[in-house]
Scaffold this active site. Sequence first.
Site, PDB file in Angstrom:
ATOM      1  N   GLN A 200       0.862  -1.175   0.000  1.00 34.49           N
ATOM      2  CA  GLN A 200       0.000   0.000   0.000  1.00 34.49           C
ATOM      3  C   GLN A 200       0.906   1.235   0.000  1.00 34.49           C
ATOM      4  O   GLN A 200       1.571   1.534   0.992  1.00 34.49           O
ATOM      5  CB  GLN A 200      -0.899  -0.010   1.222  1.00 34.49           C
ATOM      6  CG  GLN A 200      -1.698  -1.300   1.383  1.00 34.49           C
ATOM      7  CD  GLN A 200      -2.780  -1.484   0.346  1.00 34.49           C
ATOM      8  OE1 GLN A 200      -3.777  -0.757   0.324  1.00 34.49           O
ATOM      9  NE2 GLN A 200      -2.617  -2.461  -0.527  1.00 34.49           N
ATOM     10  N   CYS A 220      -4.281   4.053   4.267  1.00 33.59           N
ATOM     11  CA  CYS A 220      -3.714   4.794   3.131  1.00 33.59           C
ATOM     12  C   CYS A 220      -4.230   4.238   1.814  1.00 33.59           C
ATOM     13  O   CYS A 220      -4.773   3.128   1.750  1.00 33.59           O
ATOM     14  CB  CYS A 220      -2.184   4.733   3.167  1.00 33.59           C
ATOM     15  SG  CYS A 220      -1.505   3.086   2.882  1.00 33.59           S
ATOM     16  N   GLY A 243     -11.567   2.492   4.910  1.00 37.14           N
ATOM     17  CA  GLY A 243     -10.693   1.677   4.075  1.00 37.14           C
ATOM     18  C   GLY A 243      -9.886   2.487   3.076  1.00 37.14           C
ATOM     19  O   GLY A 243     -10.063   3.692   2.907  1.00 37.14           O
ATOM     20  N   HIS A 244      -8.998   1.781   2.375  1.00 38.72           N
ATOM     21  CA  HIS A 244      -8.103   2.461   1.434  1.00 38.72           C
ATOM     22  C   HIS A 244      -8.860   3.052   0.246  1.00 38.72           C
ATOM     23  O   HIS A 244      -9.857   2.515  -0.214  1.00 38.72           O
ATOM     24  CB  HIS A 244      -6.985   1.522   0.940  1.00 38.72           C
ATOM     25  CG  HIS A 244      -7.445   0.238   0.341  1.00 38.72           C
ATOM     26  ND1 HIS A 244      -6.627  -0.849   0.170  1.00 38.72           N
ATOM     27  CD2 HIS A 244      -8.647  -0.159  -0.132  1.00 38.72           C
ATOM     28  CE1 HIS A 244      -7.281  -1.833  -0.396  1.00 38.72           C
ATOM     29  NE2 HIS A 244      -8.515  -1.432  -0.587  1.00 38.72           N
ATOM     30  N   ASN A 245      -8.373   4.214  -0.198  1.00 36.66           N
ATOM     31  CA  ASN A 245      -8.913   4.926  -1.365  1.00 36.66           C
ATOM     32  C   ASN A 245     -10.330   5.460  -1.175  1.00 36.66           C
ATOM     33  O   ASN A 245     -10.978   5.876  -2.135  1.00 36.66           O
ATOM     34  CB  ASN A 245      -8.879   4.041  -2.622  1.00 36.66           C
ATOM     35  CG  ASN A 245      -7.464   3.692  -3.043  1.00 36.66           C
ATOM     36  OD1 ASN A 245      -6.947   2.660  -2.648  1.00 36.66           O
ATOM     37  ND2 ASN A 245      -6.852   4.542  -3.835  1.00 36.66           N
TER      38      ASN A 245
END
Length: 351
Positions: A200, A220, A243-245
Site C-alpha cells: 500500500q 492509506c 478503508g483504502h482509497n
Amino acid sequence: MEFTVSQIAQLLGGEVEGNGDDKIKMLAKIQEAKSGELSFLSNLKYEAHIYETAATAVIVGKDFTPKKNLDTSLIKVEDPYSSFTVLLEEYHKFITFQKSGIEEPSFIGKNSTTGSDIYRGAFSYIGENAKIGDNVKIYPHAYIGDNVTIGDNTIINAGVKLYANTVVGHHCVIHSGCVLGSDGFGFAPQPDGTYKTIPQMGNVVLGNHVDIGANTVIDCATFHGDHTKVGNGVKLDNLVQIGHNVKIDDNTVIAAQTGVSGSTEIGKNCIIGGQVGVAGHIKIADNTGVGAQSGVSKSTKSGMKLWGTPAIDVMKYQRSYAVFKNLPDLNHRLKQLEEKMLNLPAFRESE
C-alpha cells in the site's frame, strides 16, 4: 480566564439585562451554577431553575420574559443553545492551546520544521522532512512519520500515530489512539490458497476543521500518488474504520463502529449512524442519511434516507418491520386457519 458579562454579550452579539460589569470565570449547568459562573436557558421546561440559580448570568432567548424577580443578569441572544456552544468551543480552545514548549525526552528528525507556539509532549516522535504549522499541539507518545504535514492550530492527542506522508489540515483534532495511513486490506489470493500482500503506497489527506475520534483508523491509498481523502469539516466518531482509497466529502458525520470499505465515495453533508457497514466501490450521494446498524451495499441518490440490512428507504423499512415483528402471531393464526380448513366437511369428503 475571566470576562465581564458585557464582554461575553459582545462576543455573542447579545444584549445585557442586569450588571454588565460582573465577572464570569466558568460555565455551568443552570441548576448547578454558582456565583461567578455563566449558564443558559434554551428549553423553557427548565425555566423554574432560572429563578433559583446562583449563576451570575444566564444566556436566554431575546423573547424571554421572566415571570418572577431574578437574582441573575441576562444575556439575550437569538439562539441560547448555539451561543452557549460557541462559548464552550472558545473555552475549550483556551484550555487546550495553553500548552507550549518542548518536553524532554522528545525527538525530531532531520529537515523537519515546526511553527511558532509549538507544543511537543514528552516521548513524542517526529520523523524526517515533516512540516508542522503554527500553534500545533503534539501530546506525549504521539508518532509523526516522515514527510508528514500538519496545518496550523491542530491538536494531535496522546498516542496518535500518523504514518509517513500523511497530510493533516488546519484546525483539526485527532484523538488518542487514532492511526492514519496504515495499510489497507489488500491481499491477492494465490492458487495454493494463500494470500499475497499487496503493498500500500498511497497516503491519507485530511482537510481543515476535521475531528477524528479515539481509536479510529484511516487506511492509506493503494498506489503511490493516490489518496484516502477526508474533506473539510468531516467528523468521525470513535472506533470508525475507513478503508483504502475512500473519499469522504465536506461536512459529513459518521458515528462509532462504522466501517467503510475500500474505494467507496461518500458525498457532502451525509449523516451515517453507528455500526453501519458500507460496501466497497459504491457512491453515497450528498445529503444521504443512514440509520444505525444498516448495511449499505448499493450506491444512493442524493437525499435518500436508508435503514436496515440491506439498507432500503426508511419508510419502506418501517412498514416492513411492522409486518416482520408480527410474523409469529401471523404464523400462529395461519396454522389455526389451516386446522379449520382441514376440518371442514368439504375437505373431509375429498379425502
